[in-house]
Design an enzyme around this catalytic site. Structure first.
Site, PDB file in Angstrom:
ATOM      1  CG  PHE A  21      99.175 -28.306  56.113  1.00 15.64           C
ATOM      2  CD1 PHE A  21     100.200 -27.742  55.371  1.00 15.64           C
ATOM      3  CD2 PHE A  21      99.154 -28.080  57.493  1.00 15.64           C
ATOM      4  CE1 PHE A  21     101.198 -26.984  55.979  1.00 15.64           C
ATOM      5  CE2 PHE A  21     100.130 -27.321  58.101  1.00 15.64           C
ATOM      6  CZ  PHE A  21     101.166 -26.783  57.355  1.00 15.64           C
TER       7      PHE A  21
ATOM      8  CG  ASP B 116      93.782 -37.966  52.166  1.00 15.33           C
ATOM      9  OD1 ASP B 116      92.586 -37.640  52.233  1.00 15.33           O
ATOM     10  OD2 ASP B 116      94.687 -37.365  52.766  1.00 15.33           O
ATOM     11  CG  ASN B 117      88.558 -39.892  53.688  1.00 15.02           C
ATOM     12  OD1 ASN B 117      89.294 -38.922  53.893  1.00 15.02           O
ATOM     13  ND2 ASN B 117      87.568 -40.221  54.511  1.00 15.02           N
TER      14      ASN B 117
ATOM     15  N   GLY C 294      91.431 -33.043  52.726  1.00 17.18           N
ATOM     16  CA  GLY C 294      92.606 -32.852  51.860  1.00 17.18           C
ATOM     17  C   GLY C 294      92.195 -32.942  50.402  1.00 17.18           C
TER      18      GLY C 294
ATOM     19  CE  LYS D 247      83.052 -44.637  61.303  1.00 17.55           C
ATOM     20  NZ  LYS D 247      82.005 -44.769  60.243  1.00 17.55           N
TER      21      LYS D 247
ATOM     22  CE1 TYR E 277      92.477 -33.363  65.594  1.00 23.85           C
ATOM     23  CE2 TYR E 277      93.121 -31.842  67.341  1.00 23.85           C
ATOM     24  CZ  TYR E 277      93.424 -32.532  66.173  1.00 23.85           C
ATOM     25  OH  TYR E 277      94.663 -32.379  65.587  1.00 23.85           O
TER      26      TYR E 277
END
Ligand code: NAD
Ligand code: UDP
Length: 322
Positions: free
Chosen positions: A16, A36-37, A41, A96, A150
């Site tokens: 986003f 990006d993986n 997303g 990670k 987080y």
């Protein structure tokens, strides 16, 4: 492609916020590498940028060695599951990418002598005992609670960025982002805003957790991107909050979305998740002083733009009449 264009790597660029940053940096004349993986997303978020000579999309998990050919001027580390639903579904990946991913991208910034910007969060303040939250508040985080994956990953990431700055002399910037919203959020990411809008548009009940007296302060994505742009180019090396100071209870927020959509949906109450912060509102005095920044988009305007986007999404998916 100009040889002089600054080169910028944006991790999490297909998410986003990342997708809006890719757009802004391209518009500012940067060459942008979006890495990006796609765990939370999607390439669709940057589909409209593909074909631009200054844009490159690379699929890569940044918790493993990150290789970028050629020079880099800026590294923006935005990769991380971000909604509570996502980071509870991917707790290890979240830790990670906050820890190993930050290490790898800082290592890359050191190698390339690039300026590094970390996407941190208001969650570093946990369930805050100081309100509103200034940057010098150290927070109230439960390290072993479910949200700890987080919060602690981001706190570690901040500490690592500061260590690279102090030990290696890397130019680092830390933005503490407060609840930001806008087009390209996922309707199913579980955050209050897309959940309520999806429910209202489908005529379903809006699910308010607890009694809804907990507060948040919602910032429109355009304002956030401007704040990040200014922070990156500033000389401020300590964390800076970027967020809107317009605080609202979640119950009032649900009512506002009902009014805005004109739905006859009702509000139902569900159990409040553990460690859900009771209040959240940024102190933006530092952003004003150091960056001459403050939010400019009203909640009414920001919500309307976002609603238009979600309506279109649901129409395309055949869930709303054309
Ligand atoms: P998002 O989920 O839309 O974007 C995150 C992106 O990171 C996704 O595209 C995802 O696929 C990618 N990603 C995750 N792990 C990865 C990995 N190991 N390697 C490569 N890519 C990976 O979320 P968002 O709302 O755009 O958040 C972006 C960043 O901003 C996150 O770091 C988040 O913590 C931070 N942030 C966001 C908010 C907000 O209100 N949106 C608030 C505070 C902080
Ligand atoms: N929330 C809610 N109903 C939902 C989703 C979220 O009442 O369907 C509440 C959540 O408990 C929190 C607030 O809305 O108090 C904001 O949640 P969100 O997931 O958007 O982000 P947070 O600020 O908690 O990271």
């Amino acid at each position: 492609m100009s040889d002089d264009a600054p080169r910028t790597l944006i991790t999490g660029g297909a998410g986003f916020l990342g997708s809006h940053l890719c757009e802004r940096f391209l518009a500012e004349g940067h060459e942008v590498i979006c890495m990006d993986n796609f765990i939370t997303g999607t390439p669709d978020n940057v589909g409209h940028l593909i074909g631009d000579d200054n844009f490159e999309l690379v699929k890569h998990d940044v918790t493993t060695y990150v290789h970028v050919k050629g020079d880099l001027d800026y590294v923006l580390h935005f990769a991380s599951p971000a909604s509570p639903k996502d980071y509870l579904e991917y707790p290890i990946q979240t830790m990670k990418v906050g820890a190993l991913g930050t290490h790898k991208t800082l290592g890359l910034a050191k190698e390339k002598d690039a300026r590094f910007l970390l996407a941190s969060t208001s969650e570093v303040y946990g369930d805050p005992l100081v309100h509103p939250q200034p940057e010098d508040y150290w927070g109230n985080v439960n390290p072993v609670g479910k949200r700890g994956v987080y919060d602690e990953a981001k706190r570690f990431a901040e500490a690592l960025a500061m260590a690279y700055q102090r030990y290696h002399g890397i130019e680092t910037r830390i933005v503490r982002i407060f609840n930001t919203y806008g087009p390209r959020m996922r309707l199913d990411d579980g955050r209050a805003l897309p959940t309520f809008m999806g429910q209202a548009l489908r005529g379903e009940p809006l699910t308010v957790y607890g009694d809804g007296s907990q507060t948040r302060s919602f910032c429109y994505v355009e304002d956030l991107v401007e704040g990040i742009w200014r922070l990156l180019r500033s000389e401020e090396r300590e964390p800076v909050n970027i967020g809107n100071t317009d605080e609202i209870t979640i119950l009032e927020f649900a009512e506002e979305i009902i009014r805005l959509t004109g739905t006859d949906s009702e509000i139902t109450h569900e159990e409040l998740p553990a460690d859900d912060p009771k209040v959240r509102k940024p102190s933006t005095a530092k952003a004003r002083e150091k960056l001459d920044w403050e939010a400019t988009v009203s909640r009414e305007d920001g919500l309307q733009h976002t609603l238009d986007y979600f309506e279109e999404q649901l129409r395309t998916a055949g869930e709303l009449a054309a």
